[in-house]
Motif scaffolding. Structure first.
Motif, PDB file in Angstrom:
ATOM      1  N   GLU A 194      12.176  26.750  -6.675  1.00 62.46           N
ATOM      2  CA  GLU A 194      11.700  27.935  -7.380  1.00 62.46           C
ATOM      3  C   GLU A 194      11.955  27.801  -8.879  1.00 62.46           C
ATOM      4  O   GLU A 194      11.116  28.201  -9.693  1.00 62.46           O
ATOM      5  N   LEU A 195      13.093  27.229  -9.243  1.00 63.88           N
ATOM      6  CA  LEU A 195      13.382  26.962 -10.653  1.00 63.88           C
ATOM      7  C   LEU A 195      12.337  26.029 -11.250  1.00 63.88           C
ATOM      8  O   LEU A 195      11.859  26.230 -12.362  1.00 63.88           O
ATOM      9  N   HIS A 196      11.986  25.010 -10.484  1.00 60.98           N
ATOM     10  CA  HIS A 196      10.983  24.047 -10.957  1.00 60.98           C
ATOM     11  C   HIS A 196       9.619  24.702 -11.099  1.00 60.98           C
ATOM     12  O   HIS A 196       8.938  24.533 -12.123  1.00 60.98           O
ATOM     13  N   LYS A 197       9.201  25.471 -10.082  1.00 68.23           N
ATOM     14  CA  LYS A 197       7.871  26.106 -10.114  1.00 68.23           C
ATOM     15  C   LYS A 197       7.728  27.103 -11.256  1.00 68.23           C
ATOM     16  O   LYS A 197       6.631  27.320 -11.758  1.00 68.23           O
ATOM     17  N   SER A 198       8.846  27.689 -11.673  1.00 63.85           N
ATOM     18  CA  SER A 198       8.797  28.696 -12.740  1.00 63.85           C
ATOM     19  C   SER A 198       9.071  28.092 -14.114  1.00 63.85           C
ATOM     20  O   SER A 198       9.146  28.822 -15.100  1.00 63.85           O
ATOM     21  N   SER A 199       9.217  26.779 -14.182  1.00 66.53           N
ATOM     22  CA  SER A 199       9.557  26.119 -15.442  1.00 66.53           C
ATOM     23  C   SER A 199       8.319  25.560 -16.122  1.00 66.53           C
ATOM     24  O   SER A 199       7.231  25.528 -15.547  1.00 66.53           O
ATOM     25  N   ALA A 200       8.506  25.074 -17.349  1.00 63.55           N
ATOM     26  CA  ALA A 200       7.407  24.435 -18.081  1.00 63.55           C
ATOM     27  C   ALA A 200       7.066  23.076 -17.493  1.00 63.55           C
ATOM     28  O   ALA A 200       6.064  22.468 -17.865  1.00 63.55           O
ATOM     29  N   SER A 202       6.455  22.583 -14.247  1.00 62.49           N
ATOM     30  CA  SER A 202       5.937  22.847 -12.907  1.00 62.49           C
ATOM     31  C   SER A 202       4.798  21.922 -12.498  1.00 62.49           C
ATOM     32  O   SER A 202       4.592  21.681 -11.309  1.00 62.49           O
ATOM     33  N   SER A 203       4.045  21.404 -13.469  1.00 63.92           N
ATOM     34  CA  SER A 203       2.942  20.499 -13.139  1.00 63.92           C
ATOM     35  C   SER A 203       3.413  19.068 -12.928  1.00 63.92           C
ATOM     36  O   SER A 203       2.637  18.207 -12.519  1.00 63.92           O
ATOM     37  N   GLU A 204       4.684  18.811 -13.216  1.00 62.60           N
ATOM     38  CA  GLU A 204       5.260  17.482 -13.019  1.00 62.60           C
ATOM     39  C   GLU A 204       5.983  17.434 -11.666  1.00 62.60           C
ATOM     40  O   GLU A 204       6.017  18.401 -10.916  1.00 62.60           O
ATOM     41  N   VAL A 205       6.585  16.286 -11.357  1.00 65.19           N
ATOM     42  CA  VAL A 205       7.166  16.087 -10.029  1.00 65.19           C
ATOM     43  C   VAL A 205       8.520  16.773  -9.873  1.00 65.19           C
ATOM     44  O   VAL A 205       9.256  16.977 -10.839  1.00 65.19           O
ATOM     45  N   PHE A 206       8.806  17.132  -8.631  1.00 66.82           N
ATOM     46  CA  PHE A 206      10.128  17.604  -8.229  1.00 66.82           C
ATOM     47  C   PHE A 206      10.671  16.559  -7.261  1.00 66.82           C
ATOM     48  O   PHE A 206      10.131  16.365  -6.178  1.00 66.82           O
ATOM     49  N   ILE A 207      11.721  15.847  -7.670  1.00 66.33           N
ATOM     50  CA  ILE A 207      12.310  14.798  -6.837  1.00 66.33           C
ATOM     51  C   ILE A 207      13.643  15.283  -6.287  1.00 66.33           C
ATOM     52  O   ILE A 207      14.533  15.659  -7.053  1.00 66.33           O
ATOM     53  N   SER A 208      13.755  15.300  -4.958  1.00 64.43           N
ATOM     54  CA  SER A 208      14.982  15.751  -4.299  1.00 64.43           C
ATOM     55  C   SER A 208      15.727  14.550  -3.732  1.00 64.43           C
ATOM     56  O   SER A 208      15.134  13.699  -3.063  1.00 64.43           O
ATOM     57  N   VAL A 209      17.037  14.491  -4.009  1.00 69.19           N
ATOM     58  CA  VAL A 209      17.860  13.379  -3.537  1.00 69.19           C
ATOM     59  C   VAL A 209      19.058  13.935  -2.778  1.00 69.19           C
ATOM     60  O   VAL A 209      19.826  14.727  -3.324  1.00 69.19           O
ATOM     61  N   ASP A 210      19.207  13.534  -1.520  1.00 69.76           N
ATOM     62  CA  ASP A 210      20.376  13.919  -0.730  1.00 69.76           C
ATOM     63  C   ASP A 210      21.489  12.922  -1.031  1.00 69.76           C
ATOM     64  O   ASP A 210      21.507  11.814  -0.510  1.00 69.76           O
ATOM     65  N   MET A 211      22.405  13.316  -1.909  1.00 71.31           N
ATOM     66  CA  MET A 211      23.453  12.394  -2.352  1.00 71.31           C
ATOM     67  C   MET A 211      24.382  11.996  -1.215  1.00 71.31           C
ATOM     68  O   MET A 211      24.983  10.918  -1.232  1.00 71.31           O
ATOM     69  N   GLY A 212      24.509  12.845  -0.206  1.00 69.64           N
ATOM     70  CA  GLY A 212      25.379  12.513   0.910  1.00 69.64           C
ATOM     71  C   GLY A 212      24.846  11.381   1.764  1.00 69.64           C
ATOM     72  O   GLY A 212      25.594  10.740   2.496  1.00 69.64           O
ATOM     73  N   SER A 213      23.544  11.128   1.696  1.00 64.24           N
ATOM     74  CA  SER A 213      22.937  10.091   2.543  1.00 64.24           C
ATOM     75  C   SER A 213      22.864   8.733   1.866  1.00 64.24           C
ATOM     76  O   SER A 213      22.455   7.751   2.487  1.00 64.24           O
ATOM     77  N   ILE A 288      14.358  14.523 -17.975  1.00 66.02           N
ATOM     78  CA  ILE A 288      14.389  15.265 -16.721  1.00 66.02           C
ATOM     79  C   ILE A 288      15.047  16.630 -16.888  1.00 66.02           C
ATOM     80  O   ILE A 288      15.802  16.851 -17.833  1.00 66.02           O
ATOM     81  N   ARG A 289      14.725  17.529 -15.977  1.00 61.71           N
ATOM     82  CA  ARG A 289      15.476  18.769 -15.795  1.00 61.71           C
ATOM     83  C   ARG A 289      16.401  18.512 -14.609  1.00 61.71           C
ATOM     84  O   ARG A 289      15.954  18.174 -13.523  1.00 61.71           O
ATOM     85  N   LEU A 290      17.714  18.663 -14.796  1.00 67.25           N
ATOM     86  CA  LEU A 290      18.682  18.344 -13.744  1.00 67.25           C
ATOM     87  C   LEU A 290      19.166  19.607 -13.052  1.00 67.25           C
ATOM     88  O   LEU A 290      19.645  20.547 -13.688  1.00 67.25           O
TER      89      LEU A 290
END
Length: 454
Positions: A194-200, A202-213, A288-290
């Protein structure tokens, strides 16, 4: 023969004939028109690759203004066509003006055949490269849309949830680092999205990383990339997650489960916004936005020496605490109804209802697994339902955080899970510390939890 479409525009028929004869043996299609006024209505103009355009069409006029006018008109309708200007009156100023207006080259009459063919070939290569760039951009855009597709929604209308969403809207437009905290299953990744979709971004990628894995020996390669030959299985150059997220948002989930060594490597990249691939010494800037997330108490981990204080400050400019489901008054039944419709449609049972007694049972349950547990509970109830009304008996609710110990653990798996959860509780959810206590690797611990559904 080159697969390209060429159009020659000149008011002298001998010029049209000469160019058609010269070019027809080199290119797939060569068409000619003697009147530039036909250009606006020319069929499929955008499919033309190259236009050879005369600069003067009126008798006694040699200013080149007519050609410049039609060049502008062509660029308005089909900006990616390569246009070569032709004139019998050579002037450096005119050539410069034509290039400024978007012409790809300039040819003087009478022309040298070999030189003209070379000029046309260069214009074709330019057009070809522009097509490839457009195709790559479209592919990139499509990939971003696919990557950003997310069929999960933030459902609810409780005061606790609305307060969080209000905070999300306030900070989304900024680029500050955000730490999302909360229990397992509360929807921390949904908040990050939701933070990404509401940001400037939003048209770029959202990359999710599960650090535990991510295993410790592949940590740098996964996040920062590697070059071919840098280790045994590095058969080609590969970008890491930071590079993949360039221009967009990088979400690091379960960040509290990193070892101190991995934390130090991560801190350097976050501070400098520069990655260096494994096996290389070339710095690569990243924009990036972290957003990070954890279900652990990072402040306590800092006090216990398990988490770097400087890293916590870097990732925690703004903290968003996602409320547990039990603290979201009224949202339990809203979510239950949402999942009932979703799974009812999925499994061919669209008319299912939940009776009053079953609703009371759902409301009274503490939901230790939060939304994730509610989702699985609803799916299981829909699959096993035999009528159109779900009753209390259709909902098998029990705290699966630890196995029942009424008569002691009944299987080796239950014993392992009980010990793992006990160790995690003692170390505030830190996988590395719990794994050290149990004498197993962090990856093994993580895999066992995944297998058990926790």
């Amino acid at each position: 023969m080159i697969d390209a479409n060429i159009l020659v525009v000149d008011d002298t028929k001998s010029v049209l004939s000469a160019l058609e004869i010269l070019l027809q043996f080199e290119y797939k299609s060569v068409k000619t028109i003697s009147n530039p006024n036909l250009l606006p209505s020319f069929p499929n103009l955008s499919e033309i690759d190259i236009i050879l355009l005369d600069m003067n069409f009126s008798a006694g006029v040699n200013t080149g203004n007519e050609g410049l006018y039609w060049l502008r008109e062509i660029k308005k309708k089909a900006p990616h066509i390569s246009v070569i200007m032709m004139t019998a009156y050579g002037a450096i100023e005119l050539a410069v003006e034509a290039l400024k207006e978007g012409a790809s080259d300039f040819v003087l009459k009478p022309w040298n055949n070999e030189r003209l063919l070379a000029t046309v070939k260069s214009a074709y290569e330019l057009r070809k490269s522009q097509k490839e760039v457009l195709k790559l951009r479209q592919t990139e855009s499509n990939l971003k849309q696919v990557i950003n597709q997310n069929n999960n929604y933030i459902i609810g209308n409780s005061k606790a949830l609305n307060s969080i969403l209000s905070l999300v809207q306030k900070v989304a437009k900024t680029d500050v680092n955000i730490l999302v905290t909360g229990e397992n299953g509360t929807g921390k990744e949904l908040i990050a999205r939701e933070l990404h979709k509401s940001s400037a971004r939003s048209s770029e990628v959202f990359i999710s990383v599960d650090m535990g894995s991510i295993s410790e020996n592949l940590f740098e390669s996964e996040l920062f990339g590697h070059v071919k030959g840098s280790f045994t299985d590095a058969k080609e150059d590969r970008s890491g997650k930071f590079e993949a997220a360039n221009g967009g948002t990088l979400f690091l989930d379960e960040i509290g489960n990193l070892s101190l060594q991995m934390q130090a490597k991560l801190l350097s990249v976050i501070q400098n916004r520069v990655v260096v691939r494994v096996g290389s010494n070339k710095p690569i800037p990243v924009d990036i936005r972290l957003i990070c997330a954890t279900n652990g108490n990072l402040e306590k981990m800092v006090a216990d020496g398990l988490f770097r204080e400087d890293l916590l400050y870097r990732i925690n400019t703004i903290q968003i605490e996602v409320p547990a489901l039990r603290d979201r008054d009224g949202d339990i039944l809203i979510l239950a109804d949402f999942y009932l419709k979703k799974f009812g449609n999925k499994y061919g049972k669209p008319s299912l209802k939940i009776n009053q007694q079953a609703q009371e049972k759902l409301l009274q349950y503490p939901w230790p697994g939060n939304i994730r547990e509610l989702l699985h509970t609803m799916e299981r109830a829909v699959i096993l339902s035999e009528g159109n009304v779900l009753k209390p008996s259709d909902f098998l609710l029990e705290n699966k955080t630890t196995p029942s110990t009424e008569n002691g653990p009944k299987t080796l798996e239950e014993m392992e899970l009980m010990m793992i959860n006990k160790a995690l509780n003692e170390h505030d959810g830190n996988y590395s510390a719990a794994a050290d206590q149990l004498g197993i690797s962090r990856q093994t611990l993580y895999n066992k939890l995944k297998k058990s559904g926790n």
